[in-house]
Design a protein around this motif. Structure first.
Motif: not given
Ligand code: MG
Length: 254
Positions: A75, A77-79, A203, A207
């Motif tokens: 997974e 990290p979100d940011i 990605k 982002y």
């Protein structure tokens, strides 16, 4: 196609060209919006290559490689950790990286650098490729002694000469099939596939484009693989990506 930005020796005007087998063929116009070939071809030894563009913004990503595929996290990290580098830190191939007065060493970080070719926002990963003009090599020179204890990196990344770029912008590179290499005084220190990036190039650009509008001339440094080390006065660092070329810089104390 390999785009170069250069000066004739002892002259000040900045020219653009295409690297060909017979030398650098000068172009006229704007590399992003339209250009024409001229008849003038220069021998590489008669010119001084400059950073291949004056970037609009330089954005880096922190800690973006693992040592081997098994280490890739399941997974993300979100940011992601992004940072800006100032345009004043950009230098070209052959120029000296200057160590700040208060320290004796700085770190090299060889990186694949993405050059954005057109205004773009809210891109999907699939749309990212269309917004890319090409790829160059960056050395994300870093003085970790200046990292703030609260985690701010900007000062340690921002000294003049801390962002060598070049030697060319290659428009036909397959970014998924290259190794990012670095040689300190001729000794190999970094050599990793871009497949070991934690946030893939697409990605991270998708982002970023969800946060800010990207513009032609923005440069995104995609992170440095395992093996970055410190360098000192008198050293020579060579960052290399097959297909783009070699970015060589000397190191000197200020
Ligand atoms: Mg870096």
């Amino acid at each position: 196609m390999k785009f170069a930005r250069f000066k004739k020796q002892k002259e000040t005007s900045v020219l653009y060209g295409i690297a060909t087998d017979s030398g650098i063929q000068q172009i006229e116009g704007d590399i992003f919006t339209g250009w024409n070939l001229t008849e003038k071809i220069y021998n590489v030894s008669d010119i001084q290559l400059l950073a291949p563009l004056t970037p609009k913004h330089v954005i880096g990503i922190g800690a973006n490689y693992v040592a081997e595929t098994n280490d890739l996290p399941s997974e993300l990290p979100d940011i992601p950790v992004f940072f800006y580098k100032p345009i004043s830190s950009v230098i070209g191939n052959g120029k000296a990286i200057v160590i700040p007065r208060e320290v004796e060493e700085v770190k090299f970080e060889s990186e694949l650098a993405v050059v954005i070719g057109q205004r773009a926002s809210n891109l999907s990963e699939e749309e990212v490729t269309e917004s890319i003009f090409g790829y160059t090599i960056a050395n994300d020179v870093t003085a970790p002694q200046y990292f703030h204890e609260d985690g701010h990196w900007m000062v340690g990344k921002s000294f003049d000469t801390f962002t060598p770029l070049g030697p060319y912008i290659e428009t036909e590179l397959d970014p998924d099939k290259v190794n990012v290499e670095a040689y300190l005084n001729g000794n190999k220190k970094q050599d990793s596939s871009t497949a070991l990036m934690i946030f893939s190039m697409r990605k991270m650009i998708a982002y970023l484009s969800s946060v800010m509008t990207l513009e032609a001339g923005d440069i995104i440094l995609t992170g440095s693989p395992l093996g970055a080390e410190m360098m000192k006065d008198g050293d020579e660092i060579n960052c290399k990506i097959a297909g783009i070329g070699e970015l060589r810089n000397s190191i000197k104390q200020s």
